[in-house]
Design an enzyme around this catalytic site. Structure first.
Site, PDB file in Angstrom:
ATOM      1  N   GLU A  70       9.071  15.501  16.237  1.00  0.00           N
ATOM      2  CA  GLU A  70       9.451  15.421  14.825  1.00  0.00           C
ATOM      3  C   GLU A  70       8.568  16.386  14.045  1.00  0.00           C
ATOM      4  O   GLU A  70       7.356  16.208  13.969  1.00  0.00           O
ATOM      5  CB  GLU A  70       9.283  14.000  14.302  1.00  0.00           C
ATOM      6  CG  GLU A  70       9.721  13.843  12.859  1.00  0.00           C
ATOM      7  CD  GLU A  70       9.588  12.424  12.340  1.00  0.00           C
ATOM      8  OE1 GLU A  70      10.472  11.972  11.601  1.00  0.00           O
ATOM      9  OE2 GLU A  70       8.584  11.761  12.685  1.00  0.00           O
ATOM     10  N   LYS A  77       0.845  -1.188   0.000  1.00  0.00           N
ATOM     11  CA  LYS A  77       0.000   0.000   0.000  1.00  0.00           C
ATOM     12  C   LYS A  77       0.883   1.242   0.000  1.00  0.00           C
ATOM     13  O   LYS A  77       1.532   1.546   0.996  1.00  0.00           O
ATOM     14  CB  LYS A  77      -0.918   0.048   1.223  1.00  0.00           C
ATOM     15  CG  LYS A  77      -1.939   1.212   1.152  1.00  0.00           C
ATOM     16  CD  LYS A  77      -2.597   1.505   2.470  1.00  0.00           C
ATOM     17  CE  LYS A  77      -1.805   2.495   3.291  1.00  0.00           C
ATOM     18  NZ  LYS A  77      -1.730   3.872   2.666  1.00  0.00           N
ATOM     19  N   GLU A 103      10.257   1.098  10.267  1.00  0.00           N
ATOM     20  CA  GLU A 103      11.219   2.194  10.177  1.00  0.00           C
ATOM     21  C   GLU A 103      10.418   3.466  10.415  1.00  0.00           C
ATOM     22  O   GLU A 103       9.614   3.886   9.589  1.00  0.00           O
ATOM     23  CB  GLU A 103      11.907   2.213   8.812  1.00  0.00           C
ATOM     24  CG  GLU A 103      13.251   2.909   8.837  1.00  0.00           C
ATOM     25  CD  GLU A 103      13.225   4.275   8.152  1.00  0.00           C
ATOM     26  OE1 GLU A 103      14.276   4.936   8.127  1.00  0.00           O
ATOM     27  OE2 GLU A 103      12.174   4.677   7.657  1.00  0.00           O
ATOM     28  N   CYS A 129      12.490  11.209   7.554  1.00  0.00           N
ATOM     29  CA  CYS A 129      12.610  10.753   8.932  1.00  0.00           C
ATOM     30  C   CYS A 129      14.015  10.930   9.469  1.00  0.00           C
ATOM     31  O   CYS A 129      14.223  11.055  10.680  1.00  0.00           O
ATOM     32  CB  CYS A 129      12.176   9.294   9.050  1.00  0.00           C
ATOM     33  SG  CYS A 129      13.093   8.165   7.990  1.00  0.00           S
TER      34      CYS A 129
END
Length: 487
Positions: free
Chosen positions: A390, A183, A259, A293
């Site tokens: 983040e 996906k 991850e 990231c």
């Protein structure tokens, strides 16, 4: 040579890709281009039945083709041909990716696409070189470990590097003998769909690469909770990773590779090459407008050189050329959505309201679409979200330290441990500090991944479980069986 194009003239692939064919489905999720904010279509949402259809296609293709149990070199040949096709179709892939994503078309052929082709070649060559082992037992017995594929692997990829992330998931899983149900993000599916088409043209049996479109709550949950999927691989936010872990636990037990997010420090010691450090730091936060990231968003700098480093960063961060992703002159990316750019600005303005000093940026750019200026903040409160969360945008915080001990303490994050950077001419210090930093990847006198595909990537703490890339990714797509025979 990469050329500009008109995204409205593209015949974009639509619908899911299952068993080698596109499958039409009703559009449900509005899609917008971050370069200009324009709506350009709707994405379908694969429900549990559609995901089940894709899983069944994978299982059927494995049984009919013998992909996972035949001659391993046959997998190598097909994957190598797929990599060649990806390079040959680089212009089409680049346009499909740039049409709706944050990736400028000029950066894709020699960047994301070339790297993806090489990653596929790396894993292709592992198919017939990694396998079972004889192990020492008593003379009257024969012991061995037998590696086997899981069968069907479920994969979910993010929107920030659509093609690259698809390669991370597909290449090791296929090389290891599995089928895949993948996906992509509902915001950026087109290059992944075309990549799947190319797999069939390369001779990879239809049904081994299946792409279902949709969101996390419906399609993602259907994939991660499906009993016919033997292993899950996901790249995305830590929050989404936690939700996936919960869904897997509610529906059974299966291995996963996650991850996830990061809030990575870059430590600049007083003896560092300041020009090199400034180049690396500025590039790490302006590349894809900080939407990665691994973005090194926390700059920790020796107090005596903080002003000199800040001056260099301000100059380098000002050197950007925003524009639509389909313009070959564009070098600086838009932010993926209005919601995300509002979040970035909200965090920045809250930090300023708390007393942070704006050294650069801290505002939207006066440009159509969703663009945010490269931002450098100093004097940010340690508990500010600008330091702790983040951001996923082009925002750096600059924090001075007095000595090595304080630098290491500041580098430690209670939640994240994905990456870190160290800048120093003192090799002993670099290795000493590297050992003390809790992060899955540490770069010294550089920042960012290279094309050394042998190096795995993955985080500590809430930045992830397991590894992508490297031998570790191949072995993560195979399970091990112990066999003991009495002679």
């Amino acid at each position: 040579m990469t050329r500009s194009f008109d995204p409205d003239t593209l015949d974009l692939p639509r619908g899911h890709f299952i068993a080698g064919e596109h499958v039409a489905d009703r559009g449900r999720l509005a899609m917008h281009r971050p370069s200009d904010g324009a709506a350009f279509g709707e994405s379908p949402v694969a429900d549990a039945d559609m995901v089940d259809r894709a899983v069944a296609a994978g299982r059927a293709a494995l049984a009919a083709s013998g992909w996972g149990c035949g001659v391993p070199r046959d997998r190598t040949r097909a994957l190598l041909k797929w990599a060649d096709l990806i390079e040959a179709e680089a212009e089409t892939l680049a346009r499909f990716e740039a049409a709706c994503s944050t990736r400028p078309v000029v950066q894709l052929p020699a960047g994301d696409i070339a790297v993806t082709a090489e990653q596929i070649r790396f894993f292709a060559e592992m198919a017939d070189k990694e396998g079972s082992d004889l192990v020492p037992t008593r003379d009257a017995s024969l012991g061995m470990t037998v590696d086997e594929p899981y069968g069907v692997v479920g994969a979910i990829t993010p929107w920030n590097f659509p093609l690259s992330m698809a390669g991370w998931k597909l290449a090791p899983a296929l090389a290891a003998g599995n089928a895949v149900v993948l996906k992509p993000s509902e915001m950026t599916p087109f290059s992944t769909l075309y990549m799947a088409e190319l797999s069939v043209r390369a001779g990879i049996p239809a049904g081994l690469v299946n792409v279902v479109l949709g969101d996390g709550p419906v399609t993602g949950n259907a994939i991660t909770g499906h009993p016919g999927i033997g292993k899950v691989s996901f790249t995305g936010s830590t929050g989404a990773g936690q939700a996936i872990m919960g869904n897997i636990a509610r529906n059974g037990v299966k291995p996963m590779t996650l991850e996830l997010g990061g809030k990575s420090p870059q430590i600049v010691f007083a003896d560092a090459d300041l020009d090199l450090a400034a180049d690396c730091i500025a590039r790490s936060i302006t590349f894809n407008a900080g939407q990665a990231c691994v973005a090194g968003s926390r700059v920790l700098v020796a107090a005596e050189i903080a002003e000199a480093l800040a001056e260099r960063l301000i100059v380098r961060m000002a050197d950007h050329r925003p524009g639509t992703t389909w313009d070959a002159e564009t070098q600086y990316s838009p932010i993926i959505s209005e919601r995300q750019i509002a979040r970035i600005d909200g965090i920045v303005q809250a930090a300023v309201a708390q007393g942070a000093e704006v050294l650069a940026g801290a505002a939207r750019l006066d440009h159509p679409g969703w663009f945010y200026a490269p931002t450098l903040l100093a004097g940010v409160a340690p508990d500010s979200p600008a330091v702790t969360e983040e951001i996923f945008g082009p925002v750096l915080t600059l924090e001075p330290f007095a000595d090595e001990e304080q630098a290491v303490a500041m580098a430690d994050h209670p939640t994240y441990g994905l990456c870190a950077g160290i800048f120093t001419r003192d090799l002993s210090r670099a290795l000493r500090v590297m050992r003390r930093i809790e992060a899955g990847t540490v770069w010294i006198n550089r920042y960012g991944r290279s094309r050394d595909h042998i190096l795995p990537t993955g985080g500590y703490k809430s930045s992830g479980i397991g590894k992508d890339l490297g031998r570790a990714a191949y072995h993560a797509n195979r399970r091990q069986k112990s066999v003991l025979i009495d002679l």
